[in-house]
Motif scaffolding. Structure first.
Motif, short mmCIF file in Angstrom:
data_model
loop_
_atom_site.label_atom_id
_atom_site.label_comp_id
_atom_site.label_asym_id
_atom_site.label_seq_id
_atom_site.Cartn_x
_atom_site.Cartn_y
_atom_site.Cartn_z
N MET A 1 0.84 -1.20 0.00
CA MET A 1 0.00 0.00 0.00
C MET A 1 0.87 1.25 0.00
SD MET A 1 -2.73 1.35 2.87
CE MET A 1 -3.86 -0.03 2.66
N ASN A 2 0.60 2.17 -0.93
CA ASN A 2 1.33 3.43 -1.02
C ASN A 2 0.49 4.56 -0.44
OD1 ASN A 2 3.63 2.40 -2.40
ND2 ASN A 2 2.47 2.40 -4.32
N PHE A 3 1.03 5.24 0.53
CA PHE A 3 0.34 6.34 1.21
C PHE A 3 1.20 7.59 1.08
CE2 PHE A 3 -2.85 7.31 4.63
CZ PHE A 3 -2.52 8.64 4.82
N VAL A 4 0.69 8.63 0.42
CA VAL A 4 1.39 9.91 0.33
C VAL A 4 0.92 10.80 1.46
CG1 VAL A 4 1.71 12.01 -1.01
CG2 VAL A 4 1.81 9.80 -2.15
N TYR A 5 1.85 11.22 2.30
CA TYR A 5 1.52 12.14 3.39
C TYR A 5 2.04 13.52 3.04
CZ TYR A 5 -0.19 13.33 7.94
OH TYR A 5 -0.95 13.87 8.94
N VAL A 6 1.13 14.50 3.02
CA VAL A 6 1.45 15.87 2.64
C VAL A 6 1.76 16.68 3.89
CG1 VAL A 6 0.58 17.96 1.54
CG2 VAL A 6 0.02 15.71 0.57
N SER A 7 2.88 17.40 3.86
CA SER A 7 3.30 18.28 4.95
C SER A 7 3.45 17.54 6.28
CB SER A 7 2.30 19.43 5.11
OG SER A 7 2.77 20.37 6.05
N VAL A 63 2.19 18.20 -8.39
CA VAL A 63 1.92 17.20 -9.43
C VAL A 63 3.20 16.46 -9.82
CG1 VAL A 63 1.24 16.91 -11.85
CG2 VAL A 63 -0.16 18.31 -10.32
N LYS A 64 4.29 17.20 -9.93
CA LYS A 64 5.57 16.55 -10.26
C LYS A 64 5.98 15.56 -9.17
CE LYS A 64 7.43 20.32 -13.11
NZ LYS A 64 8.46 21.40 -13.20
N ALA A 65 5.77 15.96 -7.92
CA ALA A 65 6.10 15.05 -6.82
C ALA A 65 5.26 13.79 -6.90
CB ALA A 65 5.87 15.76 -5.49
N MET A 66 3.98 13.94 -7.16
CA MET A 66 3.10 12.78 -7.28
C MET A 66 3.49 11.92 -8.48
SD MET A 66 0.91 12.65 -4.81
CE MET A 66 -0.36 11.60 -5.49
N GLY A 67 3.86 12.57 -9.57
CA GLY A 67 4.30 11.82 -10.74
C GLY A 67 5.56 11.01 -10.45
N TYR A 68 6.47 11.60 -9.70
CA TYR A 68 7.69 10.89 -9.31
C TYR A 68 7.36 9.65 -8.49
CZ TYR A 68 11.97 9.93 -6.66
OH TYR A 68 13.05 9.30 -6.07
N PHE A 69 6.47 9.81 -7.51
CA PHE A 69 6.11 8.68 -6.66
C PHE A 69 5.39 7.59 -7.47
CE2 PHE A 69 5.94 11.58 -2.70
CZ PHE A 69 7.26 11.30 -2.41
N THR A 70 4.50 8.01 -8.35
CA THR A 70 3.76 7.04 -9.16
C THR A 70 4.70 6.25 -10.06
OG1 THR A 70 1.78 8.44 -9.10
CG2 THR A 70 1.88 6.77 -10.82
N PHE A 71 5.64 6.94 -10.66
CA PHE A 71 6.59 6.28 -11.56
C PHE A 71 7.44 5.26 -10.81
CE2 PHE A 71 10.81 6.01 -13.53
CZ PHE A 71 10.47 5.61 -14.80
N HIS A 72 7.89 5.61 -9.60
CA HIS A 72 8.82 4.76 -8.86
C HIS A 72 8.13 3.70 -8.00
CE1 HIS A 72 12.69 6.67 -9.84
NE2 HIS A 72 12.00 7.81 -9.89
N TYR A 73 6.89 3.97 -7.56
CA TYR A 73 6.27 3.06 -6.59
C TYR A 73 4.92 2.51 -7.04
CZ TYR A 73 9.85 5.15 -3.64
OH TYR A 73 11.06 5.58 -3.13
N GLY A 74 4.39 2.99 -8.14
CA GLY A 74 3.11 2.51 -8.62
C GLY A 74 1.95 3.37 -8.14
N HIS A 75 0.75 2.86 -8.32
CA HIS A 75 -0.46 3.62 -8.01
C HIS A 75 -0.48 4.01 -6.53
CE1 HIS A 75 -4.58 4.99 -8.30
NE2 HIS A 75 -4.89 4.27 -7.24
N ILE A 76 -0.95 5.22 -6.27
CA ILE A 76 -1.07 5.72 -4.90
C ILE A 76 -2.44 5.34 -4.36
CG2 ILE A 76 -0.96 7.74 -3.41
CD1 ILE A 76 1.69 7.01 -4.87
N ASP A 77 -2.47 4.72 -3.18
CA ASP A 77 -3.71 4.24 -2.59
C ASP A 77 -4.38 5.29 -1.69
OD1 ASP A 77 -3.56 1.31 -3.47
OD2 ASP A 77 -1.63 1.58 -2.43
N TRP A 78 -3.58 6.07 -0.98
CA TRP A 78 -4.09 7.09 -0.06
C TRP A 78 -3.25 8.35 -0.21
CZ3 TRP A 78 -7.86 6.63 4.00
CH2 TRP A 78 -8.42 5.35 4.15
#
Length: 393
Positions: A1-7, A63-78
């Motif tokens: 599971m990929n979780f992006v935490y902002v700030s 958006v660039k940060a999210m694109g980087y994470f998606t490229f390296h880790y796959g779909h973001i779940d949260w």
């Protein structure tokens, strides 16, 4: 599971969300504007990857940060910040990156605009104050003919008590209209009530995993406008009427998979059209954790870990913990420039055994929360009241 935490660096205690998620096996990816070498070791150890942007206000950078994470880790779940300031941007990122957990842009106004919240409260069976969307002085006068003075004006989409005023006469009303409005304001009839909250965490099915309540004897609006001291406290028992209405609101609002902070008035006098003294009227809702160090107050009051309960919600949809509430937890915020009877050393000598936090509040939060803060826990309200009098007297 990929979780992006902002700030994750602000407020400073929010790194705990990342830590507990990691402990549950979640791949925690963080976006912030703090250089990596300035992150705390605790935060560095809780994230798989960290993307620094120059400004989190710049959506292209996010958006660039999210694109980087998606490229390296796959779909973001949260994706989440648990921070009122970023709720709209969080929703936009979820929408653009097809993240199905959480609020999307088509619903964000419903939880950010105070005028739109009223319909959700009313569907839950909670009455709300009469209101008027500020336009012209003439229309404002017509509204006041109906509800009388005082009235409260505030940004329809705003954070906390910023730019919130009580208007008590026509001179103050005309002065308000003479100012250049920077956003859409809402005008509401004034309610003489004690502010109480219903706070907690709900899973994706809107089942409440944890709930508590806080009481705010001096309204944040007055604290901000008067630059006064403030205090609030958690209760050991949630009143049954508040619990029932809070649970109904959780079912109506977009609370799925979220922390929530719902505010109500308990009427201090009969209010025609709204209710009798002691009854509950809606104020507003914030679909994030309560501000500042309130999550830590929840922990101290309940001898639990709300950060872990949140991580349980994300990873399995339920949490197991001991549902006891052994303490009241009370927060006092002192204001620079005011004279108090007791100094810091005296306070610590008197209450050190009960103190759980004593520190300076970041300047960005001090307008509502005070400059230097003391948080303690007690088993009785008499002890709470004595503490408040000693610290703020």
């Amino acid at each position: 599971m990929n979780f992006v935490y902002v700030s994750p660096t602000f407020p400073k205690n929010f790194y705990n969300f990342c830590d507990r998620l990691k402990n549950k096996g979640v791949n925690v990816l963080a976006i912030g504007d703090t250089p990596y070498d300035q992150l705390t070791e605790e935060l560095k150890n809780t994230v798989t990857d960290y993307y620094q942007v120059v400004s989190m206000e710049n959506y292209d950078e996010m958006v660039k940060a999210m694109g980087y994470f998606t490229f390296h880790y796959g779909h973001i779940d949260w994706l989440e910040s648990n921070n009122e300031y970023w709720l709209e941007q969080d929703a936009r990122l979820r929408t653009d990156f097809n993240i199905t957990t959480g609020i999307h842009t088509n619903h964000i106004e419903d939880i950010k605009c105070k005028s739109k919240m009223k319909a959700f409260y009313e569907r839950a069976g909670v009455k709300t104050a009469r209101y008027h969307m500020v336009s012209t002085l003439e229309e404002g006068l017509k509204f006041i003919e109906e509800v009388g003075y005082p009235v409260v004006v505030k940004p329809d989409n705003g954070v906390g008590a910023a730019k919130t005023y009580k208007i008590s006469n026509e001179d103050e009303l005309r002065a308000f209209y003479n100012e250049e409005p920077f956003t859409q304001y809402i005008m509401e009839e004034f309610i003489n009530g004690l502010i109480v909250s219903f706070d907690g965490i709900a899973n994706l099915n809107k089942d409440i995993l944890f709930a508590t309540s806080h009481v705010f004897p001096n309204p944040i609006m007055d604290v901000v406008n008067d630059m006064s001291s403030m205090y609030y406290y958690s209760v050991r028992e949630i009143p049954e009427d508040l619990r029932k209405l809070g649970e109904a609101c959780v079912k109506e609002f977009y609370t799925a998979g979220r922390c929530f902070h719902m505010e109500f008035f308990r009427l201090l006098e009969d209010k025609e059209g709204l209710g009798k003294k002691g009854e509950i009227v809606a104020l507003e809702v914030n679909l994030r954790t309560p501000g500042g160090y309130t999550p830590d107050m929840m922990n101290y009051a309940n001898d639990i870990d709300v950060y872990e309960i949140y991580a349980d919600m994300v990873t399995k949809g339920y949490s197991e913990y001991d549902h006891h509430r052994p303490y009241y937890c009370v927060y006092c915020g002192r204001r620079d420039g005011l004279n108090y009877t007791h100094n810091h050393d005296e306070i610590m000598n008197q209450y050190g055994y009960s103190m759980v936090m004593a520190e300076r509040m970041p300047d960005i939060l001090s307008g509502a929360m005070g400059n230097f803060t003391y948080t303690a826990r007690f088993t009785t309200m008499d002890e709470v009241n004595a503490f408040v009098e000693y610290v703020l007297g």
